[in-house]
Scaffold this motif. Structure first.
Motif, PDB file in Angstrom:
ATOM      1  N   ARG A  52       0.936  -1.188   0.031  1.00 12.46           N
ATOM      2  CA  ARG A  52      -0.032   0.044  -0.069  1.00 12.46           C
ATOM      3  C   ARG A  52       0.964   1.164   0.035  1.00 12.46           C
ATOM      4  NH1 ARG A  52      -1.389   2.860   3.999  1.00 12.46           N
ATOM      5  NH2 ARG A  52      -0.782   1.084   5.491  1.00 12.46           N
ATOM      6  N   LYS A  53       0.773   2.225  -1.060  1.00 13.97           N
ATOM      7  CA  LYS A  53       1.648   3.398  -1.354  1.00 13.97           C
ATOM      8  C   LYS A  53       1.100   4.170  -0.150  1.00 13.97           C
ATOM      9  CE  LYS A  53       4.575   5.288  -4.139  1.00 13.97           C
ATOM     10  NZ  LYS A  53       4.763   6.109  -5.242  1.00 13.97           N
ATOM     11  N   LYS A  54       2.120   4.768   0.565  1.00 13.04           N
ATOM     12  CA  LYS A  54       2.042   5.703   1.615  1.00 13.04           C
ATOM     13  C   LYS A  54       2.068   7.104   1.316  1.00 13.04           C
ATOM     14  CE  LYS A  54       4.015   4.049   5.724  1.00 13.04           C
ATOM     15  NZ  LYS A  54       4.904   3.557   6.509  1.00 13.04           N
ATOM     16  N   PHE A  65       6.135  -3.230  -6.086  1.00 14.43           N
ATOM     17  CA  PHE A  65       7.359  -2.354  -5.863  1.00 14.43           C
ATOM     18  C   PHE A  65       7.947  -2.089  -6.990  1.00 14.43           C
ATOM     19  CE2 PHE A  65       6.125  -5.551  -2.856  1.00 14.43           C
ATOM     20  CZ  PHE A  65       5.487  -4.644  -1.714  1.00 14.43           C
ATOM     21  N   GLY A  66       8.335  -0.690  -7.180  1.00 10.81           N
ATOM     22  CA  GLY A  66       9.042  -0.218  -8.118  1.00 10.81           C
ATOM     23  C   GLY A  66       9.209   1.153  -8.102  1.00 10.81           C
ATOM     24  N   GLY A  67       9.804   1.771  -9.145  1.00  9.80           N
ATOM     25  CA  GLY A  67       9.899   3.089  -9.421  1.00  9.80           C
ATOM     26  C   GLY A  67      10.906   3.643 -10.350  1.00  9.80           C
ATOM     27  N   LYS A  68      11.326   4.705 -10.420  1.00  8.27           N
ATOM     28  CA  LYS A  68      11.951   5.160 -11.806  1.00  8.27           C
ATOM     29  C   LYS A  68      13.361   4.582 -11.775  1.00  8.27           C
ATOM     30  CE  LYS A  68      10.281   9.718 -10.752  1.00  8.27           C
ATOM     31  NZ  LYS A  68       9.980   9.289  -9.136  1.00  8.27           N
ATOM     32  N   VAL A  69      13.651   4.262 -13.043  1.00  6.42           N
ATOM     33  CA  VAL A  69      14.976   3.819 -13.590  1.00  6.42           C
ATOM     34  C   VAL A  69      16.204   4.927 -13.690  1.00  6.42           C
ATOM     35  CG1 VAL A  69      16.523   2.565 -15.196  1.00  6.42           C
ATOM     36  CG2 VAL A  69      14.062   1.807 -14.922  1.00  6.42           C
ATOM     37  N   GLU A  70      16.959   4.684 -12.741  1.00  3.45           N
ATOM     38  CA  GLU A  70      18.115   5.878 -12.681  1.00  3.45           C
ATOM     39  C   GLU A  70      19.170   5.663 -13.685  1.00  3.45           C
ATOM     40  OE1 GLU A  70      19.297   5.966  -8.494  1.00  3.45           O
ATOM     41  OE2 GLU A  70      17.215   6.791  -7.977  1.00  3.45           O
ATOM     42  N   ALA A  71      19.812   7.011 -13.750  1.00  2.00           N
ATOM     43  CA  ALA A  71      20.841   6.885 -14.906  1.00  2.00           C
ATOM     44  C   ALA A  71      21.940   5.807 -14.457  1.00  2.00           C
ATOM     45  CB  ALA A  71      21.567   8.344 -14.913  1.00  2.00           C
ATOM     46  N   GLU A  85      14.695  -1.301  -1.443  1.00  2.88           N
ATOM     47  CA  GLU A  85      14.235  -0.251  -0.949  1.00  2.88           C
ATOM     48  C   GLU A  85      12.776  -0.142  -0.373  1.00  2.88           C
ATOM     49  OE1 GLU A  85      17.033   2.876  -3.668  1.00  2.88           O
ATOM     50  OE2 GLU A  85      14.933   3.111  -3.525  1.00  2.88           O
ATOM     51  N   GLU A  86      11.791  -0.454  -1.129  1.00  2.00           N
ATOM     52  CA  GLU A  86      10.491  -0.438  -0.735  1.00  2.00           C
ATOM     53  C   GLU A  86       9.966  -1.537  -0.192  1.00  2.00           C
ATOM     54  OE1 GLU A  86       8.182   0.418  -4.241  1.00  2.00           O
ATOM     55  OE2 GLU A  86       9.114   2.250  -4.482  1.00  2.00           O
ATOM     56  N   ALA A  87      10.395  -2.642   0.129  1.00  2.00           N
ATOM     57  CA  ALA A  87       9.948  -4.016   0.789  1.00  2.00           C
ATOM     58  C   ALA A  87      10.916  -4.771   1.449  1.00  2.00           C
ATOM     59  CB  ALA A  87       9.096  -5.118  -0.388  1.00  2.00           C
ATOM     60  N   ASP A 129       9.049   3.508   4.634  1.00  3.07           N
ATOM     61  CA  ASP A 129       8.443   4.952   4.506  1.00  3.07           C
ATOM     62  C   ASP A 129       7.240   4.994   3.445  1.00  3.07           C
ATOM     63  OD1 ASP A 129       9.952   5.670   6.682  1.00  3.07           O
ATOM     64  OD2 ASP A 129      11.431   6.982   5.379  1.00  3.07           O
ATOM     65  N   GLU A 130       7.807   4.100   2.375  1.00  7.89           N
ATOM     66  CA  GLU A 130       7.075   4.331   1.186  1.00  7.89           C
ATOM     67  C   GLU A 130       5.865   3.474   1.124  1.00  7.89           C
ATOM     68  OE1 GLU A 130       8.550   5.186  -3.152  1.00  7.89           O
ATOM     69  OE2 GLU A 130       9.801   5.272  -1.689  1.00  7.89           O
ATOM     70  N   MET A 131       6.051   2.123   1.463  1.00  3.61           N
ATOM     71  CA  MET A 131       5.030   0.953   1.262  1.00  3.61           C
ATOM     72  C   MET A 131       4.838   0.106   2.481  1.00  3.61           C
ATOM     73  SD  MET A 131       4.171   0.977  -2.011  1.00  3.61           S
ATOM     74  CE  MET A 131       4.489   0.133  -3.586  1.00  3.61           C
ATOM     75  N   GLY A 168      -4.702   4.588 -21.921  1.00  2.00           N
ATOM     76  CA  GLY A 168      -4.842   6.025 -21.950  1.00  2.00           C
ATOM     77  C   GLY A 168      -5.506   6.523 -20.821  1.00  2.00           C
ATOM     78  N   PHE A 169      -4.758   7.420 -20.098  1.00  4.56           N
ATOM     79  CA  PHE A 169      -5.623   8.175 -18.728  1.00  4.56           C
ATOM     80  C   PHE A 169      -5.765   9.515 -19.144  1.00  4.56           C
ATOM     81  CE2 PHE A 169      -3.230   4.639 -16.815  1.00  4.56           C
ATOM     82  CZ  PHE A 169      -4.361   4.316 -16.097  1.00  4.56           C
ATOM     83  N   ARG A 170      -7.051   9.979 -18.589  1.00  2.75           N
ATOM     84  CA  ARG A 170      -7.597  11.420 -18.538  1.00  2.75           C
ATOM     85  C   ARG A 170      -7.376  11.803 -17.136  1.00  2.75           C
ATOM     86  NH1 ARG A 170     -12.851  12.827 -18.089  1.00  2.75           N
ATOM     87  NH2 ARG A 170     -13.569  10.818 -18.672  1.00  2.75           N
TER      88      ARG A 170
HETATM   89  N1  LIG Z   1      -1.047   3.034 -13.840  1.00  2.00           N
HETATM   90  C1  LIG Z   1      -0.311   2.188 -13.089  1.00  2.00           C
HETATM   91  N2  LIG Z   1      -0.518   0.888 -12.929  1.00  2.00           N
HETATM   92  C2  LIG Z   1       0.359   0.078 -12.131  1.00  2.00           C
HETATM   93  O1  LIG Z   1       0.146  -0.911 -11.891  1.00  2.00           O
HETATM   94  N3  LIG Z   1       1.556   0.592 -11.598  1.00  2.00           N
HETATM   95  C3  LIG Z   1       1.819   1.932 -11.917  1.00  2.00           C
HETATM   96  C4  LIG Z   1       0.902   2.857 -12.842  1.00  2.00           C
HETATM   97  N4  LIG Z   1       1.740   4.279 -12.765  1.00  2.00           N
HETATM   98  C5  LIG Z   1       2.706   3.762 -12.238  1.00  2.00           C
HETATM   99  N5  LIG Z   1       2.883   2.617 -11.524  1.00  2.00           N
HETATM  100  C6  LIG Z   1       3.944   2.095 -11.039  1.00  2.00           C
HETATM  101  C7  LIG Z   1       5.328   2.069 -11.421  1.00  2.00           C
HETATM  102  C8  LIG Z   1       6.185   2.327 -10.510  1.00  2.00           C
HETATM  103  O2  LIG Z   1       6.460   1.020  -9.742  1.00  2.00           O
HETATM  104  C9  LIG Z   1       5.234   3.533  -9.360  1.00  2.00           C
HETATM  105  C10 LIG Z   1       5.516   4.630  -9.526  1.00  2.00           C
HETATM  106  O3  LIG Z   1       6.648   5.265  -9.277  1.00  2.00           O
HETATM  107  P1  LIG Z   1       6.988   6.358  -8.531  1.00  2.00           P
HETATM  108  O4  LIG Z   1       6.624   7.680  -9.297  1.00  2.00           O
HETATM  109  O5  LIG Z   1       6.295   6.229  -7.444  1.00  2.00           O
HETATM  110  O6  LIG Z   1       8.283   6.478  -8.313  1.00  2.00           O
HETATM  111  P2  LIG Z   1       9.155   6.681  -6.985  1.00  2.00           P
HETATM  112  O7  LIG Z   1       8.771   7.648  -6.654  1.00  2.00           O
HETATM  113  O8  LIG Z   1       8.837   5.192  -6.285  1.00  2.00           O
HETATM  114  O9  LIG Z   1      10.391   6.773  -7.538  1.00  2.00           O
HETATM  115  P3  LIG Z   1      11.750   6.877  -6.939  1.00  2.00           P
HETATM  116  O10 LIG Z   1      11.782   8.106  -6.346  1.00  2.00           O
HETATM  117  O11 LIG Z   1      12.564   6.268  -8.028  1.00  2.00           O
HETATM  118  O12 LIG Z   1      11.598   5.775  -5.943  1.00  2.00           O
HETATM  119  O13 LIG Z   1       3.902   3.031  -9.712  1.00  2.00           O
END
Ligand SMILES: Nc1[nH]c(=O)nc2c1ncn2[C@H]1C[C@H](O)[C@@H](COP(=O)(O)OP(=O)(O)OP(=O)(O)O)O1
Length: 192
Positions: A52-54, A65-71, A85-87, A129-131, A168-170
């Protein structure tokens, strides 16, 4: 970090031309690269581990669990780092499960999310902190508290079929159209 221009996106868009708005095709085939993200879902065969995203984007939603790919990172390295990091766990058998592309009417940059699956891991899922991690039986995945696209691709994920979806999201969160292909989609090797 920016996404690779995936050849499969163009062919999926062509096959589903009737549902894909023109502006999306223009965006996805144009010069603006996608934003690259990862998503890891632990699936033990009868349950999935979600968090659950906090805070931040998608706060209150359950998700992998996931996030942005870094350089400097590969997509896989980013997926492993975000899971830790998240779990607080390390996947032992992580495989590519599918790719999702999200387009928005209020953001010109599409998101390209690489989804991974794992059944075994080291460590104990721990709230960060995040999840906040929670196990859900396959029949009880809480789609009403998840991103609107999830209900469409989880069946393929749970059946371990590779999937490619374009959504496609609105106004950021309302899903207005989508395409989804399972199984036979060819993904370029550099996408791995
Ligand atoms: N429509 C969607 N459906 C879904 O199932 N997952 C989605 C989604 N849109 C985004 N996500 C996922 C992808 C990714 O794991 C997360 C979004 O990442 P965030 O923007 O929260 O990145 P973070 O803030 O975690 O990145 P970092 O700062 O790099 O940790 O949510």
């Amino acid at each position: 970090m920016l996404g690779l221009r995936a050849p499969w996106v163009s062919s999926v868009l062509r096959r589903h031309a009737a549902v894909v708005p023109d502006f999306v095709r223009t965006t996805l085939e144009g010069p603006q690269p996608n934003k690259l993200l990862t998503l890891v879902i632990i699936n033990d065969g009868s349950r999935v581990l979600l968090g659950r995203k906090k805070r931040g984007f998608g706060e209150g939603y359950y998700n992998g669990f996931g996030g942005k790919v870094e350089a400097g990172e590969t997509v896989r390295q980013a997926a492993e780092r975000e899971l830790l990091e998240e779990a607080c766990i390390t996947a032992e058998d992580m495989t590519e499960a599918g790719v999702l592309v999200f387009t928005f009417d209020d953001n010109p940059q599409p998101w390209e999310v690489h989804v991974f699956s794992a059944s075994r891991f080291r460590g104990e899922p721990t709230e960060t902190d995040e999840m906040a991690p929670v196990w859900f039986n396959h029949m009880e995945v809480p789609f009403n508290q998840m991103w609107a696209d999830d209900v469409h691709w989880y069946p393929a994920f749970l059946q371990q079929k590779y999937f490619c979806g374009v959504f496609g999201f609105r106004e950021t969160t309302k899903l207005v159209w989508h395409t989804l292909e399972e199984g036979e989609v060819q993904v370029a090797p550099e996408m791995a």
